[in-house]
Design an enzyme around this catalytic site. Sequence first.
Site, PDB file in Angstrom:
ATOM      1  N   ASP A  32       0.850  -1.190   0.000  1.00  0.00           N
ATOM      2  CA  ASP A  32       0.000   0.000   0.000  1.00  0.00           C
ATOM      3  C   ASP A  32       0.892   1.249   0.000  1.00  0.00           C
ATOM      4  OD1 ASP A  32      -3.211   0.473   1.184  1.00  0.00           O
ATOM      5  OD2 ASP A  32      -1.836   2.158   1.031  1.00  0.00           O
ATOM      6  N   HIS A 101     -10.438  -5.459  -3.015  1.00  0.00           N
ATOM      7  CA  HIS A 101      -9.082  -5.736  -2.511  1.00  0.00           C
ATOM      8  C   HIS A 101      -9.159  -6.081  -1.043  1.00  0.00           C
ATOM      9  CE1 HIS A 101      -9.921  -1.421  -2.199  1.00  0.00           C
ATOM     10  NE2 HIS A 101      -9.239  -1.454  -1.062  1.00  0.00           N
TER      11      HIS A 101
HETATM   12  P1  AMP Z   1      -9.870   1.184   0.550  1.00  0.00           P
HETATM   13  O1  AMP Z   1     -10.078   2.411   1.402  1.00  0.00           O
HETATM   14  O2  AMP Z   1     -10.207  -0.084   1.248  1.00  0.00           O
HETATM   15  O3  AMP Z   1     -10.561   1.310  -0.792  1.00  0.00           O
HETATM   16  O4  AMP Z   1      -8.314   1.108   0.333  1.00  0.00           O
HETATM   17  C1  AMP Z   1      -7.656   1.648  -0.752  1.00  0.00           C
HETATM   18  C2  AMP Z   1      -6.188   1.576  -0.417  1.00  0.00           C
HETATM   19  O5  AMP Z   1      -5.457   1.678  -1.608  1.00  0.00           O
HETATM   20  C3  AMP Z   1      -5.684   2.688   0.511  1.00  0.00           C
HETATM   21  O6  AMP Z   1      -5.066   2.086   1.655  1.00  0.00           O
HETATM   22  C4  AMP Z   1      -4.671   3.438  -0.344  1.00  0.00           C
HETATM   23  O7  AMP Z   1      -3.561   3.866   0.404  1.00  0.00           O
HETATM   24  C5  AMP Z   1      -4.288   2.396  -1.357  1.00  0.00           C
HETATM   25  N1  AMP Z   1      -3.874   2.893  -2.656  1.00  0.00           N
HETATM   26  C6  AMP Z   1      -4.523   3.771  -3.434  1.00  0.00           C
HETATM   27  N2  AMP Z   1      -3.862   3.940  -4.607  1.00  0.00           N
HETATM   28  C7  AMP Z   1      -2.774   3.138  -4.541  1.00  0.00           C
HETATM   29  C8  AMP Z   1      -1.698   2.854  -5.431  1.00  0.00           C
HETATM   30  N3  AMP Z   1      -1.601   3.453  -6.622  1.00  0.00           N
HETATM   31  N4  AMP Z   1      -0.758   1.971  -5.049  1.00  0.00           N
HETATM   32  C9  AMP Z   1      -0.835   1.367  -3.836  1.00  0.00           C
HETATM   33  N5  AMP Z   1      -1.833   1.581  -2.952  1.00  0.00           N
HETATM   34  C10 AMP Z   1      -2.780   2.460  -3.301  1.00  0.00           C
END
Ligand code: AMP
Length: 136
Positions: A32, A101
Site C-alpha cells: 500500500d 481488494h
Molecule cells: P480502501 O479504502 O479499502 O478502498 O483502500 C484503498 C487503499 O489503496 C488505501 O489504503 C490506499 O492507500 C491504497 N492505494 C490507493 N492507490 C494506490 C496505489 N496506486 N498503489 C498502492 N496503494 C494504493
Amino acid sequence: MKREDCIFCKIAGGEIPSKTLYEDENFRVILDLSPATRGHALILPKEHAEDLHELSDETAAEVLVLAKKIAAVMVKRLHCDGLNLVQNNGEAAGQTVKHFHVHVIPRYKGDGQNINWVPGSPSQEELESIREAIVE
Ligand code: AMP
Ligand code: ZN
C-alpha cells in the site's frame, strides 16, 4: 475482465508499476502506498470486481487462502506480532478504490494504529429484532 478506467486493474495487470510482493495468474499483491504499518499490503484480483458482491465465488475462495500465505510471510519476514485483514465495501464502509481488494496489515505491539470500532450495547430485544431482520 479489466476495466480501462480502474487504477487497480492497471496495477494488477502490470501497466502501472507497483511494489509487488507476489504475483500469479489471478492475483497481484502489492505494498500500500499509504501504509497503516510496515508491510501493509493489498491483495488485488486481476479480474475486475467492484466489491464483494461482484466477486466470483472462485476468487472469493482463493483470496482467503492467499491472505493466509501472505500473513505467514509477514510473520516470518517482518516479525509482526499480529495481523488485521480488512476488506471495505462501499463508501459508507470506507472503500475508496472501487476494485475489490483485501488489506493485509501487519501489527506490532505499540504501533499506535487503531483498526477497531466503538462497541455498542444493544438490549437482548434489540439484538433479537436485528436477528429477525437478517434471517426471517
Ligand atoms: P480502501 O479504502 O479499502 O478502498 O483502500 C484503498 C487503499 O489503496 C488505501 O489504503 C490506499 O492507500 C491504497 N492505494 C490507493 N492507490 C494506490 C496505489 N496506486 N498503489 C498502492 N496503494 C494504493
Ligand atoms: Zn479494476
